[in-house]
Design a protein around this motif. Structure first.
Motif, mmCIF file in Angstrom:
data_model
loop_
_atom_site.group_PDB
_atom_site.id
_atom_site.type_symbol
_atom_site.label_atom_id
_atom_site.label_comp_id
_atom_site.label_asym_id
_atom_site.label_seq_id
_atom_site.Cartn_x
_atom_site.Cartn_y
_atom_site.Cartn_z
ATOM 1 N N HIS A 31 57.964 45.375 -47.384
ATOM 2 C CA HIS A 31 57.139 44.537 -46.496
ATOM 3 C C HIS A 31 56.650 43.287 -47.203
ATOM 4 O O HIS A 31 56.650 43.230 -48.428
ATOM 5 C CB HIS A 31 55.864 45.305 -46.078
ATOM 6 C CG HIS A 31 56.109 46.561 -45.318
ATOM 7 N ND1 HIS A 31 56.191 46.617 -43.941
ATOM 8 C CD2 HIS A 31 56.271 47.854 -45.737
ATOM 9 C CE1 HIS A 31 56.387 47.861 -43.548
ATOM 10 N NE2 HIS A 31 56.446 48.645 -44.644
ATOM 11 N N HIS A 32 56.262 42.302 -46.387
ATOM 12 C CA HIS A 32 55.309 41.302 -46.898
ATOM 13 C C HIS A 32 54.029 41.489 -46.085
ATOM 14 O O HIS A 32 54.036 42.176 -45.068
ATOM 15 C CB HIS A 32 55.862 39.871 -46.802
ATOM 16 C CG HIS A 32 56.010 39.314 -45.436
ATOM 17 N ND1 HIS A 32 56.087 37.967 -45.161
ATOM 18 C CD2 HIS A 32 56.090 39.917 -44.192
ATOM 19 C CE1 HIS A 32 56.227 37.766 -43.866
ATOM 20 N NE2 HIS A 32 56.234 38.951 -43.254
ATOM 21 N N HIS A 85 53.161 52.108 -41.209
ATOM 22 C CA HIS A 85 53.612 50.784 -41.711
ATOM 23 C C HIS A 85 54.914 50.287 -41.107
ATOM 24 O O HIS A 85 55.151 49.096 -41.055
ATOM 25 C CB HIS A 85 53.753 50.824 -43.256
ATOM 26 C CG HIS A 85 54.798 51.812 -43.741
ATOM 27 N ND1 HIS A 85 56.070 51.434 -44.029
ATOM 28 C CD2 HIS A 85 54.748 53.162 -43.954
ATOM 29 C CE1 HIS A 85 56.765 52.482 -44.438
ATOM 30 N NE2 HIS A 85 55.968 53.557 -44.385
ATOM 31 N N HIS A 138 61.338 46.073 -43.355
ATOM 32 C CA HIS A 138 60.570 46.484 -42.186
ATOM 33 C C HIS A 138 61.322 46.140 -40.900
ATOM 34 O O HIS A 138 61.367 46.895 -39.949
ATOM 35 C CB HIS A 138 59.181 45.797 -42.230
ATOM 36 C CG HIS A 138 58.218 46.249 -41.201
ATOM 37 N ND1 HIS A 138 56.960 45.705 -41.060
ATOM 38 C CD2 HIS A 138 58.299 47.202 -40.216
ATOM 39 C CE1 HIS A 138 56.333 46.295 -40.056
ATOM 40 N NE2 HIS A 138 57.158 47.216 -39.530
ATOM 41 N N CYS A 146 59.077 40.905 -40.659
ATOM 42 C CA CYS A 146 58.765 41.438 -41.991
ATOM 43 C C CYS A 146 60.040 41.961 -42.665
ATOM 44 O O CYS A 146 60.853 42.614 -42.018
ATOM 45 C CB CYS A 146 57.735 42.559 -41.843
ATOM 46 S SG CYS A 146 57.202 43.241 -43.431
HETATM 47 ZN ZN LIG Z 1 55.926 45.061 -42.653
#
Ligand SMILES: [Zn+2]
Length: 378
Positions: A31-32, A85, A138, A146
């Motif tokens: 992720h970011h 997430h 993601h 993401c």
């Molecule tokens: Zn993410």
């Protein structure tokens, strides 16, 4: 790679995530955070994240790992905690690379972040027995930008980049028999730390080494054979040389014998020559003596002849004396004696008689004349 333990630090009080068995984890999601910040403080960032996620009604910061801009890695949640997430959650864990790697902010992943991400993926693949295909962004899990267009390609890059960390993962398990046969566990090289490719590389190195050794042995053997042949040749030639040497020594010994013989001959020769010289001088002296003897002989021969003549004369004289003694005419006899004396003188002149002999003859004649004169007187 150090992982800083912040487990539970960014969890809301009296809140908890669901638990699970780690073996149920099948994905790693990158992720970011898409929070526009450039803080140098990891803690400040993590608090912002915590507060944002808490604002969603979640127990706390949802990522299992946080990678700061300086490359430091923090663990926020246990693997066994199911955090929210990627829309699936139960089968995955989350790695956050902090930043906004997408429009409109277009942050860049730092080199330190990239290195730490790759190392962390290496470790997690091993720890969770996952493969490259289990690593996703993601956006692969659900509709999302993401981890951003500027970070997402890192996932593909990671899968095609050789590990930079000495702790590797396996795409395929190495059979236990192989591990045991090669004693891999004892040197820390077993499934959990080495990829099959890495082992194959090791094998290639080993096989290459073996090939090199084999070639060396083959070369050494061929060298050995060559050397043995040379040694045999040298031994043979040495034998021949020894024989030649022996022959030469014998020849030299013979020559030495001959030389000593010659030396003996030489000294004998010198002796002989000296003798010869001595004899030559003796010979010369003898020759002189001989000449003297010859001369004496000649002289004696002449004397003998003279004596013979004198004797003849005396005999004549004696017969004359006899005849006178029987004759009546002593004058005649005296005359004859005088004639005889003249003849003797003539003879003396003529024959050059030895003076002594002649004197004797003359004396004899004088005695005869004396006798005759006495006879005449009577
Ligand atoms: Zn993410």
């Amino acid at each position: 790679m150090e992982i800083i333990n912040n487990i539970g630090k960014y969890l809301q009080p009296n809140r908890a995530w669901f638990n699970r068995d780690e073996s149920t984890i099948k994905k790693i999601t990158v992720h970011h955070d898409a929070i526009p910040h450039n803080s140098n403080s990891a803690d400040a960032n993590m608090r912002i994240i915590m507060n944002t996620h808490a604002g969603n009604g979640w127990p706390g910061a949802a990522y299992h790992y946080y990678i700061h801009r300086d490359g430091k890695v923090y663990q926020l949640n246990r693997h066994s905690w199911v955090t929210w997430h990627d829309g699936h959650n139960y089968d995955s864990i989350a790695i956050l690379v902090t930043g906004y790697f997408h429009t409109p902010h277009n942050n860049r992943v730092t080199a330190q972040q990239k290195e730490s991400l790759f190392k962390l993926l290496d470790k997690l693949k091993v720890d969770l027995k996952l493969k490259n295909s289990d690593i996703v962004g993601h956006r692969d899990r659900m509709a999302s930008a993401c981890p951003g267009d500027l970070a997402y390609p890192l996932i593909a890059e990671y899968k095609t980049t050789p590990p930079i960390n000495p702790c590797y993962t396996l795409d395929t398990d190495i059979p236990t028999e192989v591990e045991d046969a090669r004693n891999l566990k004892s040197v820390g090289r077993y499934n959990r730390h080495w990829t099959f490719n890495q082992l194959m590389d090791d094998w290639v190195v080993v096989v290459n080494e073996l090939n090199k050794k084999i070639n060396e042995v083959v070369e050494l053997r061929s060298d050995k054979t060559k050397l043995e042949t040379k040694i045999t040749q040298l031994e043979n030639s040495s034998k021949i040389q020894d024989q030649n040497l022996e022959k030469k020594i014998n020849e030299i010994t013979k020559l030495e014998t001959q030389i000593s013989q010659l030396k003996g001959y030489k000294s004998q020769n010198e002796l002989l020559q000296a003798n010869l010289e001595k004899m030559a001088s003796e010979n010369a002296s003898l020759k002189g003596d001989l000449e003297e003897v010859n001369n004496k002989l000649d002289s004696m021969e002449k004397t003998q002849q003279g004596l013979a003549q004198s004797l003849e004369l005396l005999s004549t004289a004696l017969s004359g004396v006899k005849r006178v003694l029987n004759t009546d005419k002593p004058e005649e006899f005296e005359e004859k004696i005088q004639n005889l004396l003249i003849k003797i003188e003539t003879l003396e002149e003529k024959e050059k008689l030895n003076l002594d002999e002649f004197t004797i003859t003359q004396k004899l004649l004088s005695i005869l004349l004396d006798i005759l004169s006495k006879l005449n007187i009577k």
